[in-house]
Design a protein around this motif. Structure first.
Motif, PDB file in Angstrom:
ATOM      1  N   GLU A   1      22.815  66.843  37.454  1.00 56.87           N
ATOM      2  CA  GLU A   1      21.715  66.476  36.567  1.00 56.87           C
ATOM      3  C   GLU A   1      20.428  67.203  36.955  1.00 56.87           C
ATOM      4  O   GLU A   1      19.658  67.625  36.088  1.00 56.87           O
ATOM      5  CB  GLU A   1      21.510  64.963  36.586  1.00 56.87           C
ATOM      6  CG  GLU A   1      22.611  64.207  35.864  1.00 56.87           C
ATOM      7  CD  GLU A   1      22.504  62.703  36.034  1.00 56.87           C
ATOM      8  OE1 GLU A   1      22.823  61.980  35.071  1.00 56.87           O
ATOM      9  OE2 GLU A   1      22.100  62.246  37.129  1.00 56.87           O
ATOM     10  N   TRP A   2      20.186  67.350  38.254  1.00 57.88           N
ATOM     11  CA  TRP A   2      19.020  68.106  38.698  1.00 57.88           C
ATOM     12  C   TRP A   2      19.115  69.569  38.254  1.00 57.88           C
ATOM     13  O   TRP A   2      18.113  70.174  37.839  1.00 57.88           O
ATOM     14  CB  TRP A   2      18.878  68.037  40.215  1.00 57.88           C
ATOM     15  CG  TRP A   2      18.241  66.778  40.698  1.00 57.88           C
ATOM     16  CD1 TRP A   2      18.827  65.768  41.411  1.00 57.88           C
ATOM     17  CD2 TRP A   2      16.880  66.367  40.505  1.00 57.88           C
ATOM     18  NE1 TRP A   2      17.924  64.756  41.667  1.00 57.88           N
ATOM     19  CE2 TRP A   2      16.719  65.101  41.124  1.00 57.88           C
ATOM     20  CE3 TRP A   2      15.782  66.947  39.863  1.00 57.88           C
ATOM     21  CZ2 TRP A   2      15.511  64.419  41.124  1.00 57.88           C
ATOM     22  CZ3 TRP A   2      14.572  66.265  39.864  1.00 57.88           C
ATOM     23  CH2 TRP A   2      14.452  65.021  40.488  1.00 57.88           C
ATOM     24  N   THR A   3      20.308  70.140  38.317  1.00 56.01           N
ATOM     25  CA  THR A   3      20.491  71.527  37.880  1.00 56.01           C
ATOM     26  C   THR A   3      20.214  71.669  36.393  1.00 56.01           C
ATOM     27  O   THR A   3      19.526  72.609  35.965  1.00 56.01           O
ATOM     28  CB  THR A   3      21.922  72.006  38.201  1.00 56.01           C
ATOM     29  OG1 THR A   3      22.171  71.868  39.597  1.00 56.01           O
ATOM     30  CG2 THR A   3      22.107  73.461  37.789  1.00 56.01           C
ATOM     31  N   TYR A   4      20.753  70.744  35.593  1.00 56.30           N
ATOM     32  CA  TYR A   4      20.475  70.778  34.157  1.00 56.30           C
ATOM     33  C   TYR A   4      18.976  70.702  33.901  1.00 56.30           C
ATOM     34  O   TYR A   4      18.434  71.442  33.056  1.00 56.30           O
ATOM     35  CB  TYR A   4      21.161  69.596  33.450  1.00 56.30           C
ATOM     36  CG  TYR A   4      22.629  69.788  33.183  1.00 56.30           C
ATOM     37  CD1 TYR A   4      23.089  70.853  32.421  1.00 56.30           C
ATOM     38  CD2 TYR A   4      23.566  68.881  33.667  1.00 56.30           C
ATOM     39  CE1 TYR A   4      24.436  71.030  32.167  1.00 56.30           C
ATOM     40  CE2 TYR A   4      24.920  69.037  33.419  1.00 56.30           C
ATOM     41  CZ  TYR A   4      25.355  70.111  32.674  1.00 56.30           C
ATOM     42  OH  TYR A   4      26.690  70.276  32.418  1.00 56.30           O
TER      43      TYR A   4
ATOM     44  N   VAL B   1      16.467  71.542  35.846  1.00 60.41           N
ATOM     45  CA  VAL B   1      15.798  72.794  36.242  1.00 60.41           C
ATOM     46  C   VAL B   1      16.028  73.878  35.191  1.00 60.41           C
ATOM     47  O   VAL B   1      15.088  74.603  34.807  1.00 60.41           O
ATOM     48  CB  VAL B   1      16.298  73.251  37.627  1.00 60.41           C
ATOM     49  CG1 VAL B   1      15.823  74.674  37.936  1.00 60.41           C
ATOM     50  CG2 VAL B   1      15.822  72.289  38.707  1.00 60.41           C
ATOM     51  N   VAL B   2      17.263  74.004  34.700  1.00 60.10           N
ATOM     52  CA  VAL B   2      17.569  75.004  33.670  1.00 60.10           C
ATOM     53  C   VAL B   2      16.737  74.746  32.420  1.00 60.10           C
ATOM     54  O   VAL B   2      16.183  75.678  31.805  1.00 60.10           O
ATOM     55  CB  VAL B   2      19.078  74.981  33.335  1.00 60.10           C
ATOM     56  CG1 VAL B   2      19.371  75.804  32.083  1.00 60.10           C
ATOM     57  CG2 VAL B   2      19.889  75.512  34.508  1.00 60.10           C
ATOM     58  N   LEU B   3      16.629  73.478  32.012  1.00 58.51           N
ATOM     59  CA  LEU B   3      15.852  73.138  30.826  1.00 58.51           C
ATOM     60  C   LEU B   3      14.374  73.453  31.020  1.00 58.51           C
ATOM     61  O   LEU B   3      13.719  73.989  30.108  1.00 58.51           O
ATOM     62  CB  LEU B   3      16.032  71.657  30.498  1.00 58.51           C
ATOM     63  CG  LEU B   3      17.397  71.249  29.949  1.00 58.51           C
ATOM     64  CD1 LEU B   3      17.530  69.734  29.923  1.00 58.51           C
ATOM     65  CD2 LEU B   3      17.604  71.820  28.547  1.00 58.51           C
ATOM     66  N   LEU B   4      13.847  73.143  32.189  1.00 55.01           N
ATOM     67  CA  LEU B   4      12.419  73.345  32.423  1.00 55.01           C
ATOM     68  C   LEU B   4      12.052  74.828  32.524  1.00 55.01           C
ATOM     69  O   LEU B   4      11.016  75.248  32.001  1.00 55.01           O
ATOM     70  CB  LEU B   4      11.983  72.601  33.687  1.00 55.01           C
ATOM     71  CG  LEU B   4      12.023  71.067  33.596  1.00 55.01           C
ATOM     72  CD1 LEU B   4      11.606  70.436  34.917  1.00 55.01           C
ATOM     73  CD2 LEU B   4      11.136  70.555  32.462  1.00 55.01           C
TER      74      LEU B   4
END
Length: 472
Positions: A5-8, A10-13
């Motif tokens: 979830e943290w990776t998702y 970061v990718v979104l931001l």
């Protein structure tokens, strides 16, 4: 939050500042730069499993080249068959893909099926033009030509929505590449207007998931709790589920808005997923482009307020994951092998569950929706019209309450996933929504309620909120 979830997040931001960099770039830099970023993200998160997406793209492109007249059905069969192979890898003794690979594969399936449909529409339009002997003007939404292999790859790996959506058509992608005077398209103000509730939703997600963890439902001690406590628990679980996706989809939309992706004049009356529904001539100068009013409805993936406060189960689906709902309606619902609204909905929900995965909880949840649709449609058409205005208002509030409880109930299957866990929870609350829906359906039939497909939608409420408040 899990590491995934943290990776998702970061990718979104990071897609937001990247979007501002690409917004004013030329078509070539947009095409290949966006594809390079998307491919880089895919390689970073998926590693060698990126091969699955490449094989799917090459197979679809080969079908488009070989059978342009029927490539839509062939692409649908190919991509959905590959999903089955993709999800059976562990059973075959092959390396299991990462969750990010699954996310990429899901969105890629939608894009490639849509691309094949657009190519098929172009080919059929060209054949009609040749048969008639005269050339027509540009047709709304029609591609100018069949994409090459490299163009197909650039669309497939475009970083916009590559893991979380929103889904967009190839025509939408082309319009972004060829956007006239992109500097005149507003981005910052629409982005801030769209982003402001996301931090609140994020805090609510963290709070609700901490106070009401899903894992508690899998423990034996949970089923020693009183029935009211077990019934109540599905409400905060679904609340946390909604808040999580609200944050993800708002952030994904903000990444599109930053790039000017999916921006069309308001006069084009764009729809989520589908794009413009009215022809709108492109502006001829930066001044004219700046004078237009734009919206980002094409890439709008969630209407948070309407999701929570619409009255019917039917409308709840329309406001949730809106671009994917358009895809399902356009490519699955319309081609269903039946004319009945409820049966077509069941067919659509079955394929939607398959697209999501092979977990039994998906099928138990999605296939409960047609029962709820049939029940609310029959009972509403039999009783609501007979009530006074005050009685109809009270009906709508009760209907809304039951709609939310139905989604709470179905969400448990979606998040618990396994057959045993889902049925154990539903059994602990006596399959209350199933029995309530069956009772409502039986009462509606007894009172002569019509089929949901024949109800007059104009006379039915869509939300409990006043129109002005919904627009805001």
């Amino acid at each position: 939050m899990s590491p995934e979830e943290w990776t998702y997040l970061v990718v979104l931001l990071i897609s937001i500042p990247i979007g501002f960099l690409f917004k004013k770039a030329g078509p070539g830099l947009k095409r290949w730069g966006a594809a390079a970023v998307g491919l880089g993200l895919t390689l970073f998160t998926c590693g060698p499993h990126t091969l699955h997406s490449l094989v799917t793209i090459l197979g679809t492109w080969a079908l488009i080249q070989a059978q342009p007249c029927s490539c839509h059905a062939l692409a649908l069969a190919w991509t959905f068959s590959y999903l089955l192979f993709f999800r059976a890898l562990s059973l075959l003794g092959l390396p299991t893909p990462t969750p990010f690979t699954n996310a990429v594969q899901l969105l890629l399936t939608l894009k490639l099926v849509s691309l094949a449909s657009e190519v098929q529409d172009l080919h059929l339009a060209q054949r009609k033009e040749m048969a008639s002997g005269f050339s027509k003007g540009p047709t709304l939404g029609l591609l100018p030509d069949v994409p090459s292999l490299m163009e197909t790859l650039s669309y497939s790996y475009c970083y916009v929505g590559i893991m979380t959506g929103p889904f967009f058509r190839y025509r939408t992608y082309l319009d972004w590449l060829e956007q006239p005077f992109p500097g005149a398209v507003p981005s910052l103000r629409p982005l801030l207007r769209r982003a402001w509730p996301a931090p609140l939703f994020g805090l609510l997600f963290l709070l609700s998931s901490h106070l009401f963890p899903l894992e508690a439902v899998r423990e034996d001690a949970f089923y020693a709790r009183p029935l009211p406590a077990r019934l109540f628990y599905m409400i905060p679980v679904f609340f946390a589920f909604r808040m999580r996706f609200y944050v993800a989809w708002i952030a994904a939309e903000c990444g599109c808005i930053a790039a000017g992706f999916g921006a069309y004049p308001v006069a084009a009356k764009a729809r989520a997923g589908g794009g413009p529904t009215l022809q709108c001539p492109p502006p001829s100068s930066p001044e004219k482009a700046a004078s237009l009013e734009y919206d980002y409805e094409t890439i709008r993936n969630i209407d948070c307020y309407s999701t929570d406060f619409c009255v019917r189960v039917r409308d709840g689906m329309r406001y949730w994951n809106m671009t994917v709902q358009w895809w399902l309606a356009q490519y699955i619902y319309k081609s269903a092998p039946t004319r009945s609204y409820v049966l077509r909905s069941a067919w659509t929900m079955l394929l939607s569950a398959y697209w999501h995965g092979l977990h039994p909880g998906y099928y138990l949840s999605f296939l409960t929706i047609p029962l709820c649709l049939a029940a609310e449609g029959r009972l509403e058409s039999a009783l609501r019209g007979r009530l006074s205005p005050g009685g109809q208002k009270a009906w709508d509030w009760v209907h809304w309450f039951l709609k939310m409880r139905a989604y709470d109930y179905m969400c448990m299957g979606f998040v618990l996933l396994s057959l045993a866990d889902t049925l154990r929870y539903w059994a602990s609350i006596y399959f209350c929504i199933h029995f309530l829906a069956l009772a409502a359906l039986g009462l509606g039939l007894a009172l002569g309620g019509g089929s949901p497909s024949r109800r007059k939608a104009a006379s039915q409420p869509t939300s409990l909120a006043p129109e002005k408040l919904r627009e805001e």
